[in-house]
Design a protein around this motif. Structure first.
Motif, PDB file in Angstrom:
ATOM      1  N   ALA A   1       0.630  -0.782  -0.186  1.00 43.20           N
ATOM      2  CA  ALA A   1       0.108  -0.027   0.299  1.00 43.20           C
ATOM      3  C   ALA A   1       0.436   0.730  -0.212  1.00 43.20           C
ATOM      4  O   ALA A   1       1.873   1.262   0.481  1.00 43.20           O
ATOM      5  CB  ALA A   1      -0.743  -0.159   1.361  1.00 43.20           C
ATOM      6  N   LEU A   2       0.912   2.681  -0.910  1.00 38.32           N
ATOM      7  CA  LEU A   2       1.578   3.757  -1.007  1.00 38.32           C
ATOM      8  C   LEU A   2       1.529   3.678  -0.001  1.00 38.32           C
ATOM      9  O   LEU A   2       0.405   4.421   1.059  1.00 38.32           O
ATOM     10  CB  LEU A   2       1.019   4.233  -1.893  1.00 38.32           C
ATOM     11  N   ASP A   3       2.534   4.729   0.943  1.00 39.93           N
ATOM     12  CA  ASP A   3       2.449   5.245   1.845  1.00 39.93           C
ATOM     13  C   ASP A   3       2.804   6.892   1.351  1.00 39.93           C
ATOM     14  O   ASP A   3       2.769   7.050   0.143  1.00 39.93           O
ATOM     15  CB  ASP A   3       4.248   4.986   2.468  1.00 39.93           C
ATOM     16  N   PRO A   4       2.248   7.539   2.110  1.00 40.49           N
ATOM     17  CA  PRO A   4       2.621   8.781   1.658  1.00 40.49           C
ATOM     18  C   PRO A   4       3.560  10.031   1.466  1.00 40.49           C
ATOM     19  O   PRO A   4       5.017   9.773   1.989  1.00 40.49           O
ATOM     20  CB  PRO A   4       2.570   9.895   3.819  1.00 40.49           C
TER      21      PRO A   4
ATOM     22  N   ALA B   1      11.913 -11.826   7.695  1.00 41.65           N
ATOM     23  CA  ALA B   1      11.075 -10.873   8.257  1.00 41.65           C
ATOM     24  C   ALA B   1       9.971 -10.312   7.438  1.00 41.65           C
ATOM     25  O   ALA B   1       9.298  -9.021   7.668  1.00 41.65           O
ATOM     26  CB  ALA B   1      11.999  -9.575   8.204  1.00 41.65           C
ATOM     27  N   ALA B   2       9.651 -11.006   5.954  1.00 39.39           N
ATOM     28  CA  ALA B   2       8.855 -10.393   4.831  1.00 39.39           C
ATOM     29  C   ALA B   2       7.267 -10.799   5.551  1.00 39.39           C
ATOM     30  O   ALA B   2       7.847 -12.329   5.840  1.00 39.39           O
ATOM     31  CB  ALA B   2       9.486 -10.288   3.909  1.00 39.39           C
ATOM     32  N   PRO B   3       7.122 -10.001   5.069  1.00 40.79           N
ATOM     33  CA  PRO B   3       5.019 -10.803   5.155  1.00 40.79           C
ATOM     34  C   PRO B   3       5.192 -11.775   4.675  1.00 40.79           C
ATOM     35  O   PRO B   3       5.272 -11.903   2.987  1.00 40.79           O
ATOM     36  CB  PRO B   3       4.247  -9.600   5.357  1.00 40.79           C
ATOM     37  N   ALA B   4       3.638 -12.674   4.969  1.00 40.75           N
ATOM     38  CA  ALA B   4       2.960 -14.038   4.007  1.00 40.75           C
ATOM     39  C   ALA B   4       2.538 -12.970   2.973  1.00 40.75           C
ATOM     40  O   ALA B   4       1.791 -12.031   2.629  1.00 40.75           O
ATOM     41  CB  ALA B   4       1.790 -14.716   5.485  1.00 40.75           C
ATOM     42  N   PRO B   5       2.623 -14.019   2.079  1.00 38.09           N
ATOM     43  CA  PRO B   5       1.133 -13.355   1.089  1.00 38.09           C
ATOM     44  C   PRO B   5      -0.034 -12.974   1.480  1.00 38.09           C
ATOM     45  O   PRO B   5      -0.976 -13.593   2.257  1.00 38.09           O
ATOM     46  CB  PRO B   5       0.912 -14.366  -0.599  1.00 38.09           C
ATOM     47  N   GLY B   6      -0.591 -11.626   1.454  1.00 43.22           N
ATOM     48  CA  GLY B   6      -1.800 -10.877   1.486  1.00 43.22           C
ATOM     49  C   GLY B   6      -1.627  -9.796   2.957  1.00 43.22           C
ATOM     50  O   GLY B   6      -2.487  -9.347   2.744  1.00 43.22           O
ATOM     51  N   ALA B   7      -0.370 -10.122   3.180  1.00 46.11           N
ATOM     52  CA  ALA B   7      -0.676  -8.627   4.003  1.00 46.11           C
ATOM     53  C   ALA B   7       0.580  -7.796   3.422  1.00 46.11           C
ATOM     54  O   ALA B   7       0.882  -7.905   2.215  1.00 46.11           O
ATOM     55  CB  ALA B   7       0.124  -9.398   4.739  1.00 46.11           C
ATOM     56  N   ASN B   8       0.218  -6.609   3.905  1.00 48.99           N
ATOM     57  CA  ASN B   8       1.180  -5.361   3.819  1.00 48.99           C
ATOM     58  C   ASN B   8       2.472  -5.570   3.884  1.00 48.99           C
ATOM     59  O   ASN B   8       2.977  -5.723   4.461  1.00 48.99           O
ATOM     60  CB  ASN B   8       0.392  -4.206   3.828  1.00 48.99           C
ATOM     61  N   LEU B   9       3.264  -5.302   2.208  1.00 55.68           N
ATOM     62  CA  LEU B   9       4.476  -5.756   2.341  1.00 55.68           C
ATOM     63  C   LEU B   9       4.959  -3.723   2.637  1.00 55.68           C
ATOM     64  O   LEU B   9       5.151  -2.901   1.920  1.00 55.68           O
ATOM     65  CB  LEU B   9       5.235  -6.403   0.918  1.00 55.68           C
ATOM     66  N   PRO B  10       5.488  -4.187   3.987  1.00 54.34           N
ATOM     67  CA  PRO B  10       6.106  -3.459   4.703  1.00 54.34           C
ATOM     68  C   PRO B  10       7.433  -2.017   3.237  1.00 54.34           C
ATOM     69  O   PRO B  10       8.728  -2.960   3.149  1.00 54.34           O
ATOM     70  CB  PRO B  10       6.475  -2.444   5.780  1.00 54.34           C
ATOM     71  N   GLN B  11       7.825  -0.750   3.450  1.00 53.13           N
ATOM     72  CA  GLN B  11       8.929  -0.118   3.167  1.00 53.13           C
ATOM     73  C   GLN B  11      10.156  -1.088   4.556  1.00 53.13           C
ATOM     74  O   GLN B  11       9.223  -0.438   5.350  1.00 53.13           O
ATOM     75  CB  GLN B  11       9.470   1.264   3.099  1.00 53.13           C
TER      76      GLN B  11
ATOM     77  N   LEU C   1      16.080   5.700  -3.432  1.00 51.45           N
ATOM     78  CA  LEU C   1      15.179   4.185  -3.809  1.00 51.45           C
ATOM     79  C   LEU C   1      14.333   3.935  -2.925  1.00 51.45           C
ATOM     80  O   LEU C   1      15.324   3.920  -1.824  1.00 51.45           O
ATOM     81  CB  LEU C   1      16.825   3.638  -4.265  1.00 51.45           C
ATOM     82  N   GLN C   2      13.758   2.797  -2.768  1.00 46.84           N
ATOM     83  CA  GLN C   2      13.204   2.539  -2.124  1.00 46.84           C
ATOM     84  C   GLN C   2      14.064   0.387  -1.873  1.00 46.84           C
ATOM     85  O   GLN C   2      14.157  -0.199  -2.387  1.00 46.84           O
ATOM     86  CB  GLN C   2      11.258   2.046  -2.500  1.00 46.84           C
ATOM     87  N   VAL C   3      13.613   0.170  -0.312  1.00 42.74           N
ATOM     88  CA  VAL C   3      13.993  -0.986   0.397  1.00 42.74           C
ATOM     89  C   VAL C   3      12.928  -1.208   0.737  1.00 42.74           C
ATOM     90  O   VAL C   3      12.269  -1.440   1.783  1.00 42.74           O
ATOM     91  CB  VAL C   3      15.192  -0.920   1.169  1.00 42.74           C
ATOM     92  N   PHE C   4      12.461  -3.069   0.320  1.00 43.64           N
ATOM     93  CA  PHE C   4      11.623  -3.558   1.072  1.00 43.64           C
ATOM     94  C   PHE C   4      12.263  -5.237   1.904  1.00 43.64           C
ATOM     95  O   PHE C   4      13.522  -5.254   0.710  1.00 43.64           O
ATOM     96  CB  PHE C   4       9.848  -4.227   0.056  1.00 43.64           C
ATOM     97  N   PRO C   5      11.912  -6.122   2.056  1.00 37.76           N
ATOM     98  CA  PRO C   5      12.198  -6.921   3.046  1.00 37.76           C
ATOM     99  C   PRO C   5      12.275  -8.327   1.502  1.00 37.76           C
ATOM    100  O   PRO C   5      10.820  -8.025   0.810  1.00 37.76           O
ATOM    101  CB  PRO C   5      11.697  -7.852   4.221  1.00 37.76           C
TER     102      PRO C   5
END
Length: 279
Positions: free
Chosen positions: A121-124, A164-174, A153-157
């Motif tokens: 989900a897009l952050d502000p 630390a990355a969430p399971a599918p269906g949960a929001n992937l955070p920066q 540049l953006q970084v995600f797990p």
């Protein structure tokens, strides 16, 4: 020789030794900016190959183009796929939706061909563009970028590879972003050459490849990146007009860097894939 003279000479020797040690350490740890020598050009169909590319362990290439978006994803609103990457046998793709999108998506395809999607989900203040996916050499972090002139540049797990990355269906955070020391424009793709260096293809006015030097390997916390120009990408075609830089890939096993250039219409049906070796 007086005791004062002896003490002075000992201090001088200690100072010189410390300075020499520092110089030696600097010589061994300094990064020598590489030169890149062009070694050849291949031509591929733009519709299926013109958005980006990634090298597999066996040396074969994974391409993406406008026609690469599966129908099952297109009907869900994911209409654009960017420059991909391959890490640990998994293919990572960056997807974006239309002008009203409030999310972006990364798809991970395992070696058996099973695709799993992860939405963010897009952050502000975050743009909806999702131009590329680049996985760090340790497989833990996924780097992506937006569009226009940006200082980050953006970084995600990295999904699947980072615990630390969430399971599918949960929001992937920066995670911690890469803050750039100078703005970059229209980054179409990036790829790691090692843990602290990214080569990025810019569709700015100069049509160039940029070298982004990180102050340390990615660890999920904010990192600074120093931007320099590596080289201008050749613009060669019988057609006259505006060229478009596209994806980039570094094949670490073979030391080959590749970058895509789309020529002006009507020649844009074929994309040039230009190869380089480190000098």
């Amino acid at each position: 020789m007086t005791r004062h003279t002896k003490r002075y000479r000992r201090r001088l020797a200690l100072t010189l030794g410390t300075a020499l040690g520092a110089l030696t350490l600097g010589a061994t740890t300094a990064y020598a900016t590489p030169t890149w020598t062009e070694t050849g050009t291949a031509h591929v169909g733009t519709l299926t190959h013109g958005q980006g590319l990634a090298s597999r362990a066996d040396g074969s290439l994974l391409y993406r183009g406008l026609a690469s978006v599966p129908l099952s994803l297109r009907v869900k609103g994911w209409t654009h796929v960017g420059d991909p990457d391959v890490a640990r046998g998994y293919a990572f793709d960056a997807y974006q939706g239309g002008d009203t999108a409030t999310k972006k998506m990364f798809a991970v395809t395992d070696p058996a061909g099973k695709r799993t999607t992860y939405e963010h989900a897009l952050d502000p203040g975050e743009l909806l563009n999702n131009s590329f996916a680049a996985v760090s050499p340790d497989g833990q972090w996924l780097v992506s970028g937006e569009w226009g002139t940006m200082s980050r540049l953006q970084v995600f797990p990295a999904p699947v590879l980072n615990a630390a990355a969430p399971a599918p269906g949960a929001n992937l955070p920066q995670a911690g972003q890469i803050s750039l020391d100078k703005p970059v424009t229209n980054i179409q793709g990036c790829d790691f050459t090692d843990a602290t260096h990214l080569m990025c293809a810019s569709n700015d006015a100069a049509k160039e490849v940029l070298d982004v030097t990180l102050d340390r390997p990615l660890d999920g916390k904010p990192v600074t990146g120093r931007v320099s120009t590596a080289f201008a990408i050749p613009q060669r075609s019988v057609c006259k007009g505006t060229f478009e830089t596209e994806g980039i890939d570094y094949d670490a096993a073979r030391g080959t860097l590749r970058v895509e250039m789309v020529p002006p219409a009507p020649c844009l049906v074929t994309t040039a894939v230009i190869s380089y070796e480190r000098g």
